[in-house]
Motif scaffolding. Structure first.
Motif, mmCIF file in Angstrom:
data_model
loop_
_atom_site.group_PDB
_atom_site.id
_atom_site.type_symbol
_atom_site.label_atom_id
_atom_site.label_comp_id
_atom_site.label_asym_id
_atom_site.label_seq_id
_atom_site.Cartn_x
_atom_site.Cartn_y
_atom_site.Cartn_z
ATOM 1 N N GLU A 225 4.229 -26.160 28.663
ATOM 2 C CA GLU A 225 3.923 -24.727 28.594
ATOM 3 C C GLU A 225 2.518 -24.510 28.036
ATOM 4 O O GLU A 225 1.797 -23.604 28.468
ATOM 5 N N ALA A 226 2.123 -25.331 27.062
ATOM 6 C CA ALA A 226 0.780 -25.209 26.485
ATOM 7 C C ALA A 226 -0.283 -25.472 27.541
ATOM 8 O O ALA A 226 -1.275 -24.741 27.641
ATOM 9 N N VAL A 227 -0.079 -26.508 28.349
ATOM 10 C CA VAL A 227 -1.033 -26.822 29.421
ATOM 11 C C VAL A 227 -1.077 -25.686 30.432
ATOM 12 O O VAL A 227 -2.155 -25.287 30.897
ATOM 13 N N HIS A 228 0.089 -25.137 30.769
ATOM 14 C CA HIS A 228 0.156 -24.023 31.723
ATOM 15 C C HIS A 228 -0.622 -22.817 31.200
ATOM 16 O O HIS A 228 -1.362 -22.169 31.955
ATOM 17 N N GLN A 229 -0.466 -22.509 29.919
ATOM 18 C CA GLN A 229 -1.171 -21.356 29.349
ATOM 19 C C GLN A 229 -2.683 -21.579 29.340
ATOM 20 O O GLN A 229 -3.459 -20.657 29.607
ATOM 21 N N LEU A 230 -3.108 -22.801 29.030
ATOM 22 C CA LEU A 230 -4.545 -23.099 29.024
ATOM 23 C C LEU A 230 -5.127 -22.947 30.424
ATOM 24 O O LEU A 230 -6.218 -22.408 30.602
ATOM 25 N N LYS A 231 -4.384 -23.402 31.437
ATOM 26 C CA LYS A 231 -4.854 -23.257 32.818
ATOM 27 C C LYS A 231 -4.907 -21.796 33.222
ATOM 28 O O LYS A 231 -5.842 -21.366 33.916
ATOM 29 N N ALA B 31 0.755 -37.455 32.309
ATOM 30 C CA ALA B 31 0.015 -36.276 32.775
ATOM 31 C C ALA B 31 0.828 -35.488 33.794
ATOM 32 O O ALA B 31 0.832 -34.256 33.774
ATOM 33 N N ASN B 32 1.524 -36.185 34.671
ATOM 34 C CA ASN B 32 2.355 -35.515 35.676
ATOM 35 C C ASN B 32 3.482 -34.725 35.021
ATOM 36 O O ASN B 32 3.893 -33.673 35.524
ATOM 37 N N GLN B 33 3.994 -35.232 33.912
ATOM 38 C CA GLN B 33 5.093 -34.538 33.236
ATOM 39 C C GLN B 33 4.665 -33.185 32.678
ATOM 40 O O GLN B 33 5.461 -32.247 32.636
ATOM 41 N N VAL B 34 3.416 -33.094 32.246
ATOM 42 C CA VAL B 34 2.961 -31.855 31.589
ATOM 43 C C VAL B 34 2.045 -31.020 32.470
ATOM 44 O O VAL B 34 1.596 -29.944 32.056
ATOM 45 N N GLY B 35 1.725 -31.510 33.676
ATOM 46 C CA GLY B 35 0.931 -30.714 34.609
ATOM 47 C C GLY B 35 -0.568 -30.877 34.484
ATOM 48 O O GLY B 35 -1.324 -29.965 34.847
ATOM 49 N N ILE B 36 -1.018 -32.022 33.970
ATOM 50 C CA ILE B 36 -2.456 -32.283 33.869
ATOM 51 C C ILE B 36 -2.913 -33.041 35.112
ATOM 52 O O ILE B 36 -2.311 -34.046 35.489
ATOM 53 N N ALA C 238 -13.393 -34.639 10.879
ATOM 54 C CA ALA C 238 -14.368 -34.600 11.970
ATOM 55 C C ALA C 238 -14.268 -33.330 12.805
ATOM 56 O O ALA C 238 -15.179 -33.018 13.573
ATOM 57 N N SER C 239 -13.188 -32.591 12.669
ATOM 58 C CA SER C 239 -12.945 -31.436 13.532
ATOM 59 C C SER C 239 -13.498 -30.154 12.922
ATOM 60 O O SER C 239 -13.844 -30.092 11.747
ATOM 61 N N ASP C 240 -13.568 -29.128 13.758
ATOM 62 C CA ASP C 240 -13.978 -27.798 13.314
ATOM 63 C C ASP C 240 -12.774 -26.945 12.934
ATOM 64 O O ASP C 240 -12.863 -26.068 12.080
ATOM 65 N N ILE C 241 -11.661 -27.191 13.617
ATOM 66 C CA ILE C 241 -10.440 -26.412 13.399
ATOM 67 C C ILE C 241 -9.284 -27.381 13.182
ATOM 68 O O ILE C 241 -9.158 -28.379 13.901
ATOM 69 N N THR C 242 -8.446 -27.098 12.210
ATOM 70 C CA THR C 242 -7.238 -27.887 11.988
ATOM 71 C C THR C 242 -6.027 -27.033 12.328
ATOM 72 O O THR C 242 -5.833 -25.959 11.751
ATOM 73 N N LEU C 243 -5.241 -27.488 13.296
ATOM 74 C CA LEU C 243 -4.028 -26.791 13.691
ATOM 75 C C LEU C 243 -2.898 -27.253 12.772
ATOM 76 O O LEU C 243 -2.617 -28.445 12.683
ATOM 77 N N MET C 244 -2.273 -26.325 12.097
ATOM 78 C CA MET C 244 -1.323 -26.680 11.046
ATOM 79 C C MET C 244 -0.037 -27.289 11.586
ATOM 80 O O MET C 244 0.672 -27.978 10.865
ATOM 81 N N ARG C 245 0.273 -27.024 12.864
ATOM 82 C CA ARG C 245 1.509 -27.560 13.435
ATOM 83 C C ARG C 245 1.182 -28.711 14.384
ATOM 84 O O ARG C 245 0.140 -28.736 15.013
ATOM 85 N N GLY C 246 2.112 -29.645 14.497
ATOM 86 C CA GLY C 246 1.952 -30.737 15.445
ATOM 87 C C GLY C 246 2.479 -30.342 16.803
ATOM 88 O O GLY C 246 3.280 -31.050 17.414
ATOM 89 N N ASP C 247 2.026 -29.204 17.293
ATOM 90 C CA ASP C 247 2.529 -28.623 18.532
ATOM 91 C C ASP C 247 1.333 -28.115 19.334
ATOM 92 O O ASP C 247 0.522 -27.331 18.828
ATOM 93 N N LEU C 248 1.219 -28.550 20.597
ATOM 94 C CA LEU C 248 0.079 -28.155 21.417
ATOM 95 C C LEU C 248 0.057 -26.661 21.720
ATOM 96 O O LEU C 248 -0.976 -26.138 22.126
ATOM 97 N N MET C 249 1.173 -25.961 21.540
ATOM 98 C CA MET C 249 1.173 -24.515 21.744
ATOM 99 C C MET C 249 0.214 -23.825 20.782
ATOM 100 O O MET C 249 -0.236 -22.707 21.027
ATOM 101 N N ALA C 250 -0.122 -24.491 19.685
ATOM 102 C CA ALA C 250 -1.066 -23.915 18.728
ATOM 103 C C ALA C 250 -2.469 -23.820 19.320
ATOM 104 O O ALA C 250 -3.281 -23.017 18.859
ATOM 105 N N VAL C 251 -2.767 -24.630 20.350
ATOM 106 C CA VAL C 251 -4.105 -24.619 20.950
ATOM 107 C C VAL C 251 -4.372 -23.314 21.698
ATOM 108 O O VAL C 251 -5.345 -22.613 21.384
ATOM 109 N N PRO C 252 -3.545 -22.932 22.705
ATOM 110 C CA PRO C 252 -3.798 -21.639 23.358
ATOM 111 C C PRO C 252 -3.681 -20.460 22.393
ATOM 112 O O PRO C 252 -4.382 -19.457 22.536
#
Length: 221
Positions: free
Chosen positions: A51-57, A78-83, A143-157
């Motif tokens: 779902e995270a990949v879908h939202q980013l697309k 990649a095929n499993q998540v739609g990349i 090394a990063s600019d942003i730290t996402l507090m959850r270990g969930d890619l949905m935090a990216v979109p």
């Protein structure tokens, strides 16, 4: 195994291929010059990753997988998540140099790199925006600019949407502040504005800006 002259028979090659196509990383172990075991491991793909990949697309972003894993395993995941775009068997320093991070930046693209490990740290530092998964290593977080507090890619979109809404809010506040001053300053300069009215207008301006900013607290991501 080839370097040590250990022969991998055809049936084992077929097994390796099958495991990798299932998205597993296969490792070989040998003893006394002969193949002794094949161990397959796999990271479980989280249900929210697709779902995270879908939202980013849907936001018009190109999503690319960059991994040091072998190509068959990488493509299976990649095929499993739609990349669609996958760069596999990439060494840590190549993530920042050989691959697209610097190249895409030179082409005028904005690059966001998301990672959680030591291997991703160079690319996180080179990218326009580096996002570290909060459950990852300290090196990646530093090394990063942003730290996402959850270990969930949905935090990216969600982080991208929030940043877009914040920028929109800032522009709205600047617009209204410009309007207030454009109207109020000429009137005040002409001596037509009583001090108490000017003070009230200034207070109203500040309240409206703060109230507009506070609307972000009600945003549902």
């Amino acid at each position: 195994m080839n370097d040590y002259g250990i022969v991998i028979e055809d049936q084992y090659e077929e097994m390796l291929t099958r495991l990798e196509l299932e998205g597993k990383t296969a490792m070989l172990a040998a003893k006394d010059g002969k193949l002794a075991a094949i161990v397959a491991v796999a990271d479980e793909v989280k249900e929210t990753s697709k779902e995270a990949v879908h939202q980013l697309k849907s936001m018009g972003l190109q999503v690319v997988m960059l991994t040091g894993d072998n190509e068959r395993t990488a493509k299976a995941i990649a095929n499993q998540v739609g990349i669609d775009s996958v760069f596999a068997e990439v060494l840590p320093d190549e993530k920042a140099k050989k691959w697209k991070v610097e190249e895409l930046k030179k082409q005028g693209h904005k690059v966001v790199m998301i990672g959680d490990g030591i291997n991703e740290a160079p690319a996180l530092a080179v990218a326009d925006i580096g996002m570290a998964i909060g459950t990852g290593t300290d090196v990646a977080i530093e090394a990063s600019d942003i730290t996402l507090m959850r270990g969930d890619l949905m935090a990216v979109p969600q982080a991208i949407k929030m940043s877009q809404l914040t920028m929109r809010n800032i522009k709205q506040n600047l617009f209204w502040a410009f309007i207030y001053n454009s109207i109020g300053l000429p009137i005040a300069a002409a001596g037509l504005l009583a001090p108490w009215i000017a003070g009230a207008a200034m207070a109203f301006s500040s309240v409206s800006v703060v109230s507009n900013a506070l609307r972000l607290k009600r945003v549902k991501l």
